[in-house]
Design a protein around this motif. Structure first.
Motif, PDB file in Angstrom:
ATOM      1  N   GLY A  33     -57.268  -7.072-173.601  1.00 28.18           N
ATOM      2  CA  GLY A  33     -57.570  -5.731-173.796  1.00 28.18           C
ATOM      3  C   GLY A  33     -57.331  -5.370-175.239  1.00 28.18           C
ATOM      4  O   GLY A  33     -57.730  -4.093-175.612  1.00 28.18           O
ATOM      5  N   PHE A  34     -56.730  -6.013-175.880  1.00 29.63           N
ATOM      6  CA  PHE A  34     -56.338  -5.828-177.538  1.00 29.63           C
ATOM      7  C   PHE A  34     -57.538  -6.459-178.255  1.00 29.63           C
ATOM      8  O   PHE A  34     -57.317  -7.810-178.628  1.00 29.63           O
ATOM      9  CB  PHE A  34     -55.124  -6.347-177.893  1.00 29.63           C
ATOM     10  N   ASP A  35     -58.539  -5.920-178.708  1.00 31.88           N
ATOM     11  CA  ASP A  35     -59.882  -6.444-179.284  1.00 31.88           C
ATOM     12  C   ASP A  35     -59.817  -6.189-180.748  1.00 31.88           C
ATOM     13  O   ASP A  35     -60.693  -6.850-181.544  1.00 31.88           O
ATOM     14  CB  ASP A  35     -61.125  -5.931-178.623  1.00 31.88           C
ATOM     15  N   ARG A  36     -58.604  -5.605-181.388  1.00 38.70           N
ATOM     16  CA  ARG A  36     -58.819  -5.360-182.852  1.00 38.70           C
ATOM     17  C   ARG A  36     -57.228  -5.736-183.073  1.00 38.70           C
ATOM     18  O   ARG A  36     -56.341  -4.874-182.975  1.00 38.70           O
ATOM     19  CB  ARG A  36     -59.164  -3.813-183.319  1.00 38.70           C
ATOM     20  N   LEU A  37     -57.234  -6.545-184.216  1.00 40.80           N
ATOM     21  CA  LEU A  37     -55.797  -6.974-184.693  1.00 40.80           C
ATOM     22  C   LEU A  37     -55.702  -6.766-186.180  1.00 40.80           C
ATOM     23  O   LEU A  37     -56.751  -7.019-186.833  1.00 40.80           O
ATOM     24  CB  LEU A  37     -55.689  -8.443-184.304  1.00 40.80           C
ATOM     25  N   ASN A 150     -56.637   4.016-173.162  1.00 37.32           N
ATOM     26  CA  ASN A 150     -55.499   4.940-173.687  1.00 37.32           C
ATOM     27  C   ASN A 150     -54.050   4.287-173.634  1.00 37.32           C
ATOM     28  O   ASN A 150     -53.946   3.068-173.053  1.00 37.32           O
ATOM     29  CB  ASN A 150     -55.479   6.008-172.817  1.00 37.32           C
ATOM     30  N   GLN A 151     -53.374   5.084-174.317  1.00 39.41           N
ATOM     31  CA  GLN A 151     -51.792   4.189-174.126  1.00 39.41           C
ATOM     32  C   GLN A 151     -51.171   3.965-172.996  1.00 39.41           C
ATOM     33  O   GLN A 151     -50.506   2.975-172.819  1.00 39.41           O
ATOM     34  CB  GLN A 151     -50.846   5.006-175.004  1.00 39.41           C
ATOM     35  N   ASP A 152     -51.428   4.608-171.990  1.00 35.35           N
ATOM     36  CA  ASP A 152     -51.000   4.290-170.484  1.00 35.35           C
ATOM     37  C   ASP A 152     -51.528   3.140-170.288  1.00 35.35           C
ATOM     38  O   ASP A 152     -50.691   2.207-169.607  1.00 35.35           O
ATOM     39  CB  ASP A 152     -51.295   5.397-169.532  1.00 35.35           C
ATOM     40  N   GLN A 153     -52.693   2.712-170.364  1.00 33.11           N
ATOM     41  CA  GLN A 153     -53.271   1.507-170.028  1.00 33.11           C
ATOM     42  C   GLN A 153     -52.851   0.453-170.910  1.00 33.11           C
ATOM     43  O   GLN A 153     -52.481  -0.734-170.493  1.00 33.11           O
ATOM     44  CB  GLN A 153     -54.767   1.461-170.171  1.00 33.11           C
ATOM     45  N   ALA A 154     -52.531   0.734-172.077  1.00 36.31           N
ATOM     46  CA  ALA A 154     -51.880  -0.265-173.009  1.00 36.31           C
ATOM     47  C   ALA A 154     -50.575  -0.824-172.527  1.00 36.31           C
ATOM     48  O   ALA A 154     -50.097  -1.820-172.563  1.00 36.31           O
ATOM     49  CB  ALA A 154     -51.731   0.135-174.319  1.00 36.31           C
ATOM     50  N   ALA A 156     -49.405  -0.445-169.591  1.00 39.49           N
ATOM     51  CA  ALA A 156     -49.465  -1.036-168.338  1.00 39.49           C
ATOM     52  C   ALA A 156     -49.700  -2.669-168.398  1.00 39.49           C
ATOM     53  O   ALA A 156     -49.547  -3.598-167.617  1.00 39.49           O
ATOM     54  CB  ALA A 156     -50.778  -0.623-167.195  1.00 39.49           C
ATOM     55  N   ILE A 157     -50.563  -3.023-169.501  1.00 40.48           N
ATOM     56  CA  ILE A 157     -50.829  -4.370-169.899  1.00 40.48           C
ATOM     57  C   ILE A 157     -49.584  -5.078-170.223  1.00 40.48           C
ATOM     58  O   ILE A 157     -49.326  -6.109-169.917  1.00 40.48           O
ATOM     59  CB  ILE A 157     -51.973  -4.156-170.893  1.00 40.48           C
ATOM     60  N   TRP A 158     -48.756  -4.200-171.085  1.00 39.59           N
ATOM     61  CA  TRP A 158     -47.710  -4.801-171.597  1.00 39.59           C
ATOM     62  C   TRP A 158     -46.421  -5.121-170.598  1.00 39.59           C
ATOM     63  O   TRP A 158     -45.992  -6.084-170.474  1.00 39.59           O
ATOM     64  CB  TRP A 158     -47.118  -3.985-172.632  1.00 39.59           C
ATOM     65  N   GLU A 159     -46.520  -4.203-169.635  1.00 42.01           N
ATOM     66  CA  GLU A 159     -45.672  -4.358-168.247  1.00 42.01           C
ATOM     67  C   GLU A 159     -46.089  -5.863-167.772  1.00 42.01           C
ATOM     68  O   GLU A 159     -45.090  -6.319-167.281  1.00 42.01           O
ATOM     69  CB  GLU A 159     -45.685  -3.090-167.526  1.00 42.01           C
ATOM     70  N   LYS A 160     -47.233  -5.983-167.644  1.00 38.17           N
ATOM     71  CA  LYS A 160     -47.640  -7.068-166.875  1.00 38.17           C
ATOM     72  C   LYS A 160     -47.675  -8.376-167.786  1.00 38.17           C
ATOM     73  O   LYS A 160     -47.135  -9.380-167.057  1.00 38.17           O
ATOM     74  CB  LYS A 160     -49.039  -6.858-166.234  1.00 38.17           C
ATOM     75  N   ASP A 161     -48.079  -8.279-168.892  1.00 33.65           N
ATOM     76  CA  ASP A 161     -48.289  -9.643-169.795  1.00 33.65           C
ATOM     77  C   ASP A 161     -47.466  -9.567-170.971  1.00 33.65           C
ATOM     78  O   ASP A 161     -47.843 -10.594-171.908  1.00 33.65           O
ATOM     79  CB  ASP A 161     -49.756  -9.825-170.039  1.00 33.65           C
TER      80      ASP A 161
END
Length: 254
Positions: A33-37, A150-154, A156-161
């Motif tokens: 879900g992180f498409d810009r680095l 949004n940051q909530d979704q970010a 949640a991704i971090w919590e999982k992966d």
């Protein structure tokens, strides 16, 4: 460790170019879900500065307009998450930035960075600051989510992966440090590189001329052009900069 991740890590560690490594990493991060680095590394940090931007290693898949504003126009100097990375190691949710905004603790310059980021839909993500072994070195990467997230979704991704994401970014960072890094408008010719290599080996001008089968005047010309190409004043600085960017002792592809 999952077999698929293990196989991918093996593939990463065997890559022989920054371009291939960065392309693969951007694709992999996009799957989370992180498409810009934007990745940055310097070996010339001082107490109050990251050093000359011309000496940075910068890799990004952001738009040219974003890179121009954030890097080339110097907005990074006031970016809250860059300032966090300067004095911390590990990872940080951009929720910390939202808390600063809510508290009204951002400087005017920092607010301009936030406004710029929002105009490019850079509003949710994580920053990883890599562990440094030198007081002069600092590397970090910012991972921006897809524009609609949004940051909530970010979070949640971090919590999982998050642990896998940290592992992948740590390995990519360490791998970048071993590879020749392309320098914009600063490409050494084979002769310039060879002359610098012999200087780095401690050879005298007379030794280098004999080894390379050229006159000392020609060697001096190659070294002068190398200094001009790398935008430094002394040959010692040229050797240091070329070595930092892994532009010396390159094994050419056959």
């Amino acid at each position: 460790m999952k077999a698929e991740l293990r196989d991918y890590l093996i593939e990463l560690t065997n890559m022989d170019s920054v371009e291939a490594l960065w392309s693969a990493h951007c694709e992999r991060m996009a799957t989370y879900g992180f498409d810009r680095l934007i990745y940055g590394f310097t070996n010339f940090r001082t107490e109050n500065s990251l050093g000359d931007p011309n000496d940075f290693v910068i890799l990004t898949n952001h738009t040219p307009a974003y890179r121009k504003g954030f890097v080339e126009d110097g907005l990074y100097r006031h970016a809250p998450m860059v300032n966090w990375a300067m004095t911390n190691e590990g990872h940080c949710s951009w929720r910390a930035l939202a808390e600063q905004i809510t508290a009204g603790s951002l400087s005017e310059n920092a607010r301009k960075v936030v406004e710029f980021n929002l105009s490019h839909k850079v509003h949710a993500g994580y920053t990883i600051s890599f562990k440094s072994v030198s007081s002069r070195a600092k590397g970090a990467i910012s991972l921006t989510t897809r524009a609609e997230m949004n940051q909530d979704q970010a979070d949640a991704i971090w919590e999982k992966d998050g642990q896998d994401i940290i592992l992948l970014n740590n390995i990519v960072h360490l791998k970048i440090l071993t590879l020749p890094v392309p320098l914009q408008n600063q490409t050494l010719t084979p002769r310039q590189r060879e002359a610098l290599e012999w200087v780095g080996d401690g050879k005298t001008m007379q030794d280098i001329a004999q080894i390379m089968g050229l006159t000392q005047a020609t060697i001096e010309k190659h070294l002068r052009l190398a200094r001009e190409t790398l935008n430094v004043e002394t040959t010692a600085q040229a050797v240091a900069k070329a070595a930092f960017h892994n532009q010396m002792y390159i094994i050419e592809a056959r």
